[in-house]
Design a protein around this motif. Structure first.
Motif, PDB file in Angstrom:
ATOM      1  N   THR A 130      -5.782  -5.132  -0.392  1.00  0.00           N
ATOM      2  CA  THR A 130      -7.205  -4.917  -0.619  1.00  0.00           C
ATOM      3  C   THR A 130      -7.542  -5.184  -2.084  1.00  0.00           C
ATOM      4  OG1 THR A 130      -7.152  -3.198   1.076  1.00  0.00           O
ATOM      5  CG2 THR A 130      -9.096  -3.272  -0.319  1.00  0.00           C
ATOM      6  N   PRO A 182     -12.690  -2.854   4.333  1.00  0.00           N
ATOM      7  CA  PRO A 182     -11.712  -2.431   5.347  1.00  0.00           C
ATOM      8  C   PRO A 182     -12.091  -1.075   5.958  1.00  0.00           C
ATOM      9  CG  PRO A 182     -10.602  -3.227   3.381  1.00  0.00           C
ATOM     10  CD  PRO A 182     -12.056  -3.171   3.047  1.00  0.00           C
ATOM     11  N   ILE A 202     -15.545  -4.770  -2.149  1.00  0.00           N
ATOM     12  CA  ILE A 202     -14.221  -4.360  -1.684  1.00  0.00           C
ATOM     13  C   ILE A 202     -13.919  -5.191  -0.443  1.00  0.00           C
ATOM     14  CG2 ILE A 202     -12.770  -2.437  -0.922  1.00  0.00           C
ATOM     15  CD1 ILE A 202     -15.015  -0.563  -2.078  1.00  0.00           C
ATOM     16  N   TRP A 203     -12.788  -5.862  -0.441  1.00  0.00           N
ATOM     17  CA  TRP A 203     -12.475  -6.732   0.700  1.00  0.00           C
ATOM     18  C   TRP A 203     -10.958  -6.905   0.825  1.00  0.00           C
ATOM     19  CZ3 TRP A 203     -13.382  -8.366  -4.140  1.00  0.00           C
ATOM     20  CH2 TRP A 203     -12.608  -9.405  -4.654  1.00  0.00           C
ATOM     21  N   ASN A 204     -10.543  -7.428   1.949  1.00  0.00           N
ATOM     22  CA  ASN A 204      -9.124  -7.683   2.171  1.00  0.00           C
ATOM     23  C   ASN A 204      -8.759  -9.108   1.793  1.00  0.00           C
ATOM     24  OD1 ASN A 204      -8.999  -5.112   3.824  1.00  0.00           O
ATOM     25  ND2 ASN A 204      -6.956  -5.936   4.132  1.00  0.00           N
ATOM     26  N   ILE A 238      -6.144   0.321  -3.002  1.00  0.00           N
ATOM     27  CA  ILE A 238      -6.707  -0.931  -3.497  1.00  0.00           C
ATOM     28  C   ILE A 238      -5.774  -1.447  -4.591  1.00  0.00           C
ATOM     29  CG2 ILE A 238      -8.649  -1.991  -4.718  1.00  0.00           C
ATOM     30  CD1 ILE A 238     -10.443   0.182  -3.378  1.00  0.00           C
ATOM     31  N   ASP A 284     -15.000 -10.779   4.921  1.00  0.00           N
ATOM     32  CA  ASP A 284     -14.896  -9.969   3.696  1.00  0.00           C
ATOM     33  C   ASP A 284     -15.640  -8.638   3.780  1.00  0.00           C
ATOM     34  OD1 ASP A 284     -13.231 -11.729   2.459  1.00  0.00           O
ATOM     35  OD2 ASP A 284     -14.803 -12.782   1.376  1.00  0.00           O
ATOM     36  N   LEU A 309     -12.596  -8.412   8.583  1.00  0.00           N
ATOM     37  CA  LEU A 309     -11.802  -8.858   7.429  1.00  0.00           C
ATOM     38  C   LEU A 309     -12.077 -10.325   7.105  1.00  0.00           C
ATOM     39  CD1 LEU A 309      -8.291  -7.205   7.914  1.00  0.00           C
ATOM     40  CD2 LEU A 309     -10.366  -6.271   6.911  1.00  0.00           C
ATOM     41  N   HIS A 341       0.905  -1.139   0.000  1.00  0.00           N
ATOM     42  CA  HIS A 341       0.000   0.000   0.000  1.00  0.00           C
ATOM     43  C   HIS A 341       0.947   1.191   0.000  1.00  0.00           C
ATOM     44  CE1 HIS A 341      -3.556  -2.133   2.134  1.00  0.00           C
ATOM     45  NE2 HIS A 341      -3.271  -2.632   0.964  1.00  0.00           N
TER      46      HIS A 341
END
Length: 321
Positions: free
Chosen positions: A266, A232, A258-260, A296, A229, A226, A19
């Motif tokens: 991400t 974040p 949108i999930w980790n 992301i 799902d 997390l 990131h």
């Protein structure tokens, strides 16, 4: 209907999966392996020492603290194994690799810390009900002071990654919490020497346990989010949806997820309705923007022209409220 998928930024050979604003680089995994090894050796040595001196000095608080530090060793092992396992390359069976194991490790670590803290609370209550026999305050102070040094040193090994990686944050919090526990034991030891008030020891334990439970509860909530799902915490789903809707040529967005994928990565998938079509350059730009503005790193987009004769079956099923 032309379905196009963008697979930009999908290069799984990168170990950093950085990131941009978290400052992860390719050296991170190596540094943390070293940190785990050092932390493991220090804590195993300390647990053995503390158990021994606990029996020798008739101190239940030292034995309880040793049991708590033993939970550190197990927590370290869980997190370390998760990091090693999550680096496994994707396969035909595990197409994401084992990334999510780092999230599960964080969740287990939080549960484990709550359970061991519960044990300390139980021990403290027992000691309040039945005041302890004479204990060696000097030995308690010396051993617990060593515990502060070891736990603080181990926590500092992981301090740099505690913001960007929830798994590393779990280890950091675990160690920092234990330094606090050891400090409480030192203060209790000093108080016992000067006042002979044995009830101060369990009272210190209860106060510190409350602090640990408070910080761990947040970690448990974050890691559970997390694990199922959830979006974040540091990403606003509505802001991402608005960004996509405002792109040139986009008339609709649906099936946005949108999930980790792990504690540091991400992912996003979405269907964009674009009657005029798109280009690879357009898809690459979206991937860059999502990486830069929302951190992301793994974007997959499906482009649709909005043909009413062939509607997307997911358009009505997966709408966000």
């Amino acid at each position: 209907m032309p379905h196009q998928h963008s697979h930009k930024h999908h290069d799984h050979s990168h170990k950093g999966h950085s990131h941009s604003h978290h400052g992860h680089d390719h050296a991170v995994p190596t540094n943390y392996s070293q940190a785990f090894i050092i932390g493991f050796i220090l804590n195993v040595g300390f647990v053995v020492t503390e158990f021994g001196f606990g029996f020798f000095s008739n101190s239940v608080s030292l034995i309880a603290d040793a049991a708590h530090n033993l939970s550190d060793v197990l927590g370290l092992v869980i997190s370390w194994v998760a990091i090693l396992v999550s680096r496994r390359q994707p396969s035909s069976r595990y197409t994401y690799g084992w990334r999510k194991s780092s999230i599960l490790a964080t969740f287990l670590n939080a549960i484990f810390l709550l359970v061991t803290t519960g044990g300390i609370v139980w021990e403290a209550i027992q000691r309040l009900l039945e005041p302890s026999s004479k204990v060696e305050g000097g030995v308690i102070i010396a051993v617990a002071a060593l515990g502060i040094v070891i736990n603080t040193a181990t926590a500092l090994l992981f301090a740099s990654g505690s913001k960007g990686d929830l798994n590393i944050r779990a280890v950091f919090l675990h160690m920092a919490a234990d330094a606090l526990v050891s400090l409480g034991v030192v203060l209790a030891g000093i108080a016992i020497i000067f006042t002979k008030w044995f009830w101060l020891d369990p009272v210190f334990s209860l106060v510190i346990s409350a602090l640990i439970i408070f910080s761990t509860w947040e970690l448990l909530k974050d890691s559970f989010n997390l694990a199922i799902d959830g979006v974040p915490n540091d990403i606003d789903e509505r802001a991402v949806r608005t960004y996509l809707l405002e792109l040139d040529g986009v008339t609709g967005v649906h099936d946005l997820h949108i999930w980790n994928m792990s504690t540091v990565e991400t992912a996003l998938t979405a269907h964009l309705v674009m009657p005029t079509g798109n280009s690879d350059e357009f898809l690459a730009q979206i991937s860059r923007d999502l990486q830069q503005h929302f951190a992301i790193a793994h974007t997959t987009l499906q482009i649709e022209t909005g043909d009413r004769d062939h509607p997307c079956v997911l358009e009505t099923k997966c709408q966000a409220p």
